[in-house]
Design an enzyme around this catalytic site. Sequence first.
Site, mmCIF file in Angstrom:
data_model
loop_
_atom_site.group_PDB
_atom_site.id
_atom_site.type_symbol
_atom_site.label_atom_id
_atom_site.label_comp_id
_atom_site.label_asym_id
_atom_site.label_seq_id
_atom_site.Cartn_x
_atom_site.Cartn_y
_atom_site.Cartn_z
ATOM 1 N N TRP A 183 13.089 100.905 -149.620
ATOM 2 C CA TRP A 183 12.357 101.996 -148.970
ATOM 3 C C TRP A 183 12.438 103.214 -149.885
ATOM 4 C CZ3 TRP A 183 14.565 106.751 -147.366
ATOM 5 C CH2 TRP A 183 13.613 107.657 -146.869
ATOM 6 N N GLU A 224 9.952 98.220 -146.804
ATOM 7 C CA GLU A 224 9.838 98.995 -145.552
ATOM 8 C C GLU A 224 8.778 100.084 -145.709
ATOM 9 O OE1 GLU A 224 13.522 100.960 -144.531
ATOM 10 O OE2 GLU A 224 12.780 101.616 -142.582
ATOM 11 N N LYS A 226 6.458 103.479 -144.165
ATOM 12 C CA LYS A 226 6.745 104.682 -143.385
ATOM 13 C C LYS A 226 5.488 105.524 -143.247
ATOM 14 C CE LYS A 226 10.137 108.229 -142.682
ATOM 15 N NZ LYS A 226 11.520 108.618 -142.886
ATOM 16 N N ASP A 257 10.241 99.336 -139.421
ATOM 17 C CA ASP A 257 11.199 100.207 -138.729
ATOM 18 C C ASP A 257 10.409 100.840 -137.602
ATOM 19 O OD1 ASP A 257 12.378 102.786 -138.044
ATOM 20 O OD2 ASP A 257 13.718 102.536 -139.758
ATOM 21 N N HIS A 260 8.782 104.301 -137.671
ATOM 22 C CA HIS A 260 7.896 104.643 -138.788
ATOM 23 C C HIS A 260 6.414 104.513 -138.509
ATOM 24 C CE1 HIS A 260 11.249 104.142 -142.029
ATOM 25 N NE2 HIS A 260 11.586 104.927 -141.033
ATOM 26 N N HIS A 284 13.948 97.037 -138.684
ATOM 27 C CA HIS A 284 14.966 98.075 -138.504
ATOM 28 C C HIS A 284 14.797 98.552 -137.074
ATOM 29 C CE1 HIS A 284 16.082 99.669 -142.794
ATOM 30 N NE2 HIS A 284 16.535 98.448 -142.544
ATOM 31 N N ASP A 292 10.467 110.366 -136.042
ATOM 32 C CA ASP A 292 11.390 109.340 -136.558
ATOM 33 C C ASP A 292 12.819 109.880 -136.543
ATOM 34 O OD1 ASP A 292 12.345 107.065 -137.897
ATOM 35 O OD2 ASP A 292 11.979 107.957 -139.866
ATOM 36 N N ASP A 294 15.594 108.736 -135.359
ATOM 37 C CA ASP A 294 16.705 107.801 -135.513
ATOM 38 C C ASP A 294 17.821 108.025 -134.506
ATOM 39 O OD1 ASP A 294 16.094 105.892 -137.710
ATOM 40 O OD2 ASP A 294 15.752 107.741 -138.828
ATOM 41 N N ASP A 324 19.115 100.634 -137.605
ATOM 42 C CA ASP A 324 18.982 101.771 -138.525
ATOM 43 C C ASP A 324 18.804 103.059 -137.725
ATOM 44 O OD1 ASP A 324 18.554 103.530 -140.586
ATOM 45 O OD2 ASP A 324 16.474 102.918 -140.939
HETATM 46 C C1 RNT Z 1 14.116 105.945 -143.662
HETATM 47 C C2 RNT Z 1 14.234 104.470 -143.512
HETATM 48 C C3 RNT Z 1 15.396 103.842 -144.205
HETATM 49 C C4 RNT Z 1 16.664 104.660 -144.086
HETATM 50 C C5 RNT Z 1 17.878 104.009 -144.662
HETATM 51 C C6 RNT Z 1 19.025 104.937 -144.763
HETATM 52 O O1 RNT Z 1 13.165 106.514 -142.878
HETATM 53 O O2 RNT Z 1 14.251 104.141 -142.156
HETATM 54 O O3 RNT Z 1 15.576 102.552 -143.765
HETATM 55 O O4 RNT Z 1 16.914 105.001 -142.748
HETATM 56 O O5 RNT Z 1 17.561 103.431 -145.853
HETATM 57 ZN ZN ZN Z 2 14.645 102.084 -141.670
#
Ligand code: RNT
Ligand code: ZN
Length: 417
Positions: A183, A224, A226, A257, A260, A284, A292, A294, A324
């Site tokens: 990523w 990945e 985004k 993810d 994203h 993820h 996003d 998290d 994640d």
């Molecule tokens: C970032 C991505 C990625 C990170 C990690 C730390 O938006 O989700 O996966 O969270 O690599």
């Molecule tokens: Zn991620």
Amino acid sequence: MNPQQRYEIAKERYAALGIDTEAAVRTLSGIPISMHCWQGDDVHGFEDSGALSGGIQTTGNYMGVARNAEELFADLDKAFSLIPAKHRVNVHACYGVYPDGKAVDRDQIRPEHFRHWVDYAKERGLGLDFNPTFFSHPLSENGTLTNPDEKIRDFWIRHGIACIRVSEYFAEQTGTPCLMNIWIPDGFKDIPADRLGPRQRYMDSLDRILGCGYDKTKVLVTLESKVFGIGLESYTAGSGEFALCYAMTRGIVPLMDNGHYHPTEVVSDKIPALLCFAPKIALHVTRGVRWDSDHVVRFDDETREMMKEVVRCNALDRVILATDYFDASINRIAAWVIGMRSVQKALLEALLQPHQELKALQDGARFTELMMLQEELKQMPMGDVWEEFCRRNGVCASPAWFEEIKAYEKEVLSKRG
Ligand code: RNT
Ligand code: ZN
């Protein structure tokens, strides 16, 4: 009534719907989730590289953040002791352990810098996954694999290849294939003058990394996508379309993810779409709140729907699961435990559904009955099966597990400076 008696009743109630709780518990016990190491220290790593960059953000300042490998390993142990079943650890390249405390630059990392992780994993029988770190570095400020400066782009390509070598080492040492996820944060805050160029350079950089020659049975490369990052709101080179087309044309694995995408897009719907085409996909699992962000994964509607898709598409061997998220505002070990358990609860719920019957109702256009049954299923005694699953895996199911967190906080975390 004790928990086992409750389980026996639950077992009968599910059996009446044609569902085998024993099979569900067995299956769930064998599903590994790759737990992200970076929840333990707010994505800081061991390089002392300063502030987190790349458009991702942790917020909060809860006591007891892990400051080095020793502390992070201890915290991971505490978390794993409260999470049922055997899992994997997902390591980032900024978590190398350097004997003199002085990190080498990212293009110089070598397998030996990750020997401590291998020792950690082998002693505990855990698998390991890996991630190049394309952020929190002076050379990442204006782009990594998309950088127009060839010298900087080459630096990051070397980093990617170095990470493939570490991943191979992980696979060889642990005896299980290592997933290596790429990523990059590269993008622009404001309206770009060129959207194509960075993507062409990204494509070329990835081709060069993957062209280094590696054992595909040992390393599973994922990409990945985004939609945006903080300070990168207008454009992200590795967008959904870019990452998906790249992965599908190069035979690597697309990784989604669920933080994203645009807030009304859901990964639960993308899982079966990708499964029509991709032999394997990776996830993820996170929880975005308005963006996003998290947040810690919870047993919420979308997590449940995602896991339902994995199970009802019969794709437990094709969808690779990882967590994640990073929350620094609460006890970080509890954050790991709650998030991992939430994914597992969602999987369990999915394993306890009469999917054939529900599909038949849909196919027969009996939508009223389908809605009724979907709602009725929510009242089934899944909690009793969950308790049994935890018990069989030697882990406390009741909220009493939190006593261990409190004790660890008092004895260990509160003493960290
Ligand atoms: C970032 C991505 C990625 C990170 C990690 C730390 O938006 O989700 O996966 O969270 O690599
Ligand atoms: Zn991620």
